[in-house]
Design a protein around this motif. Structure first.
Motif, short mmCIF file in Angstrom:
data_model
loop_
_atom_site.label_atom_id
_atom_site.label_comp_id
_atom_site.label_asym_id
_atom_site.label_seq_id
_atom_site.Cartn_x
_atom_site.Cartn_y
_atom_site.Cartn_z
N VAL A 1 0.85 -1.20 0.00
CA VAL A 1 0.00 0.00 0.00
C VAL A 1 0.88 1.25 0.00
O VAL A 1 0.62 2.21 -0.73
N VAL A 2 1.96 1.23 0.79
CA VAL A 2 2.88 2.37 0.79
C VAL A 2 3.52 2.54 -0.58
O VAL A 2 3.62 3.66 -1.10
N LEU A 3 3.95 1.44 -1.20
CA LEU A 3 4.52 1.52 -2.56
C LEU A 3 3.50 2.07 -3.55
O LEU A 3 3.84 2.88 -4.42
N GLY A 4 2.26 1.64 -3.43
CA GLY A 4 1.21 2.15 -4.30
C GLY A 4 1.01 3.64 -4.13
O GLY A 4 0.84 4.38 -5.10
N LEU A 5 1.04 4.11 -2.89
CA LEU A 5 0.88 5.54 -2.63
C LEU A 5 2.07 6.33 -3.19
O LEU A 5 1.89 7.42 -3.76
N VAL A 6 3.27 5.79 -3.05
CA VAL A 6 4.46 6.46 -3.59
C VAL A 6 4.37 6.54 -5.11
O VAL A 6 4.64 7.60 -5.71
N LEU A 7 3.97 5.45 -5.76
CA LEU A 7 3.81 5.48 -7.22
C LEU A 7 2.73 6.46 -7.63
O LEU A 7 2.87 7.15 -8.65
N GLY A 8 1.67 6.55 -6.84
CA GLY A 8 0.62 7.51 -7.13
C GLY A 8 1.11 8.95 -7.05
O GLY A 8 0.78 9.78 -7.89
N VAL A 9 1.92 9.25 -6.04
CA VAL A 9 2.47 10.59 -5.91
C VAL A 9 3.40 10.91 -7.08
O VAL A 9 3.33 12.00 -7.66
#
Length: 78
Positions: A47-55
């Protein structure tokens, strides 16, 4: 970064966050504690990786939208 890559990153981020949160809700009872610890760590990291990719994707889209304005300004100055 191109707008195409930025859009791909946003789509990938949305998929990752949705998929891993969905997995968290679908974990069945009856497993050992270690199973839940390992999957909890996997879910949190992804989930953290997904949020980083989203940013990164969001910033790429914003930079791509601002790029034509910068090009026009540099043409006027030059």
């Amino acid at each position: 970064m191109s707008r195409r890559i930025a859009a791909f990153l946003l789509g990938l981020a949305a998929f990752m966050v949705f998929e891993w949160i969905n997995l968290a809700f679908n974990l069945a009872d009856g497993h050992d504690t270690a199973f839940y610890v390992v999957h909890g760590i996997l879910i949190a990291v992804n989930v953290v990786l997904g949020l980083v990719l989203g940013v990164i994707g969001w910033r790429g889209l914003r930079a791509g939208a601002a790029a034509p304005e910068r090009v026009r300004e540099s043409v006027r100055e030059g």
